[in-house]
Each structure stands twice: as structure tokens, then as C-alpha cells.
Design a protein around this motif. Sequence first.
Motif, PDB file in Angstrom:
ATOM      1  N   PHE A  26       0.891  -1.179   0.060  1.00 38.21           N
ATOM      2  CA  PHE A  26      -0.057  -0.044  -0.275  1.00 38.21           C
ATOM      3  C   PHE A  26       0.771   1.218   0.095  1.00 38.21           C
ATOM      4  CE2 PHE A  26      -2.272   3.353   2.017  1.00 38.21           C
ATOM      5  CZ  PHE A  26      -3.599   3.269   1.556  1.00 38.21           C
ATOM      6  N   GLY A  46       3.202   1.041  -3.173  1.00 35.89           N
ATOM      7  CA  GLY A  46       2.227   1.164  -4.285  1.00 35.89           C
ATOM      8  C   GLY A  46       2.694   0.036  -5.291  1.00 35.89           C
ATOM      9  N   ILE A  47       3.818  -0.749  -4.944  1.00 36.34           N
ATOM     10  CA  ILE A  47       4.024  -1.923  -5.760  1.00 36.34           C
ATOM     11  C   ILE A  47       4.342  -3.048  -5.017  1.00 36.34           C
ATOM     12  CG2 ILE A  47       6.611  -1.445  -5.661  1.00 36.34           C
ATOM     13  CD1 ILE A  47       6.246  -1.904  -8.980  1.00 36.34           C
ATOM     14  N   GLY A 105       0.909  -2.809  -9.681  1.00 36.59           N
ATOM     15  CA  GLY A 105       0.789  -1.712  -8.983  1.00 36.59           C
ATOM     16  C   GLY A 105       1.502  -0.447  -9.948  1.00 36.59           C
ATOM     17  N   THR A 106       1.203   0.963  -9.394  1.00 35.58           N
ATOM     18  CA  THR A 106       1.633   1.849 -10.215  1.00 35.58           C
ATOM     19  C   THR A 106       2.876   2.516  -9.632  1.00 35.58           C
ATOM     20  OG1 THR A 106       0.187   3.456  -8.814  1.00 35.58           O
ATOM     21  CG2 THR A 106      -0.510   2.637 -10.888  1.00 35.58           C
ATOM     22  N   LYS A 121       2.649   4.382  -6.779  1.00 35.70           N
ATOM     23  CA  LYS A 121       2.226   5.353  -5.888  1.00 35.70           C
ATOM     24  C   LYS A 121       1.577   5.130  -4.545  1.00 35.70           C
ATOM     25  CE  LYS A 121       1.039   8.287  -9.978  1.00 35.70           C
ATOM     26  NZ  LYS A 121       0.104   9.112 -10.690  1.00 35.70           N
ATOM     27  N   TYR A 122       1.699   5.793  -3.707  1.00 34.42           N
ATOM     28  CA  TYR A 122       1.084   5.505  -2.508  1.00 34.42           C
ATOM     29  C   TYR A 122      -0.134   5.333  -2.567  1.00 34.42           C
ATOM     30  CZ  TYR A 122       0.229   6.204   2.487  1.00 34.42           C
ATOM     31  OH  TYR A 122      -0.367   6.035   3.961  1.00 34.42           O
ATOM     32  N   CYS A 175      -1.742   2.559  -3.892  1.00 39.91           N
ATOM     33  CA  CYS A 175      -2.250   1.855  -4.974  1.00 39.91           C
ATOM     34  C   CYS A 175      -2.919   0.674  -4.516  1.00 39.91           C
ATOM     35  CB  CYS A 175      -1.222   1.516  -5.700  1.00 39.91           C
ATOM     36  SG  CYS A 175      -1.527   0.519  -7.389  1.00 39.91           S
ATOM     37  N   LEU A 176      -4.223   0.642  -5.210  1.00 41.07           N
ATOM     38  CA  LEU A 176      -5.144  -0.515  -4.418  1.00 41.07           C
ATOM     39  C   LEU A 176      -4.917  -1.910  -5.429  1.00 41.07           C
ATOM     40  CD1 LEU A 176      -8.383   0.988  -3.982  1.00 41.07           C
ATOM     41  CD2 LEU A 176      -6.921   0.201  -2.136  1.00 41.07           C
ATOM     42  N   LYS A 177      -4.497  -1.768  -6.614  1.00 41.86           N
ATOM     43  CA  LYS A 177      -3.909  -2.809  -7.261  1.00 41.86           C
ATOM     44  C   LYS A 177      -2.822  -3.487  -6.701  1.00 41.86           C
ATOM     45  CE  LYS A 177      -2.482  -4.164 -12.147  1.00 41.86           C
ATOM     46  NZ  LYS A 177      -2.230  -3.427 -13.407  1.00 41.86           N
ATOM     47  N   ALA A 178      -1.908  -2.834  -6.202  1.00 37.76           N
ATOM     48  CA  ALA A 178      -0.618  -3.318  -5.438  1.00 37.76           C
ATOM     49  C   ALA A 178      -1.178  -4.045  -4.233  1.00 37.76           C
ATOM     50  CB  ALA A 178       0.501  -2.503  -5.075  1.00 37.76           C
ATOM     51  N   THR A 179      -2.082  -3.344  -3.439  1.00 36.60           N
ATOM     52  CA  THR A 179      -2.541  -3.850  -2.179  1.00 36.60           C
ATOM     53  C   THR A 179      -3.270  -5.146  -2.304  1.00 36.60           C
ATOM     54  OG1 THR A 179      -2.668  -1.567  -1.277  1.00 36.60           O
ATOM     55  CG2 THR A 179      -4.015  -3.117  -0.112  1.00 36.60           C
TER      56      THR A 179
END
Length: 100
Positions: A52, A55-56, A65-66, A68-69, A71-75
Motif C-alpha cells: 500500500f 504502491g508496488i 501496481g503503479t 504510487k502511495y 495503490c489498490l492494485k498493489a494492495t
Amino acid sequence: ATVRDAQYETEAILDDYFYHPNTAPFLCIRFIQRFGISNPAPRYVKSCATAFQEGIYHAGGKSFGTGKYGCLKATVASIVLDRETRSVVLDADPSQGSLR
């Protein structure tokens, strides 16, 4: 000027909450619990919180992830692809998983 000041203060406090050190672990515990593990291990929560914050998330030679702080994709990738989620050994443990 009053409306602009109120908007600025509202955005500032929301940013303060979002970037607070406890936000990532708090959200990760709640997300993990929604995905079916009622009592996640501290290592699992830390892995999710790191994803989270950074961001990765790296798993199986792939990155999610992107960068960036927040990032829900990474989370979500860290939650779904973590070894604690996919362990067959833990499935047999009666204390593992959600309580019903």
C-alpha cells in the motif's frame, strides 16, 4: 474566501489521515478480513501495508501496481497472492480462516 479555506482545511485533514503511518496497516487488516482471514499474521499485514505504501507488489516474477502511495492494485495483489492466502497447510488448521 471562507469556502476556499474550508475546502483547503478539509483536503489537508484528509491527506493527513491518508498518509498517517497507521492507515496502511489498518486498511490492510480490514481488507484481509474481508477476503476471509479473520486473524492475519503480522508478517501478512506488514507485506500488505508495504504494498500500500510503496504502491508496488512483486510476486512470481511479476510486478503489480503503479508505484504510487495507496495503490489498490498493489494492495489487493499482495492480499490475494500472499503465501498465507494460498497455503494448503493452513486450510487444514481449524483456527485459520473466518469464523462463522
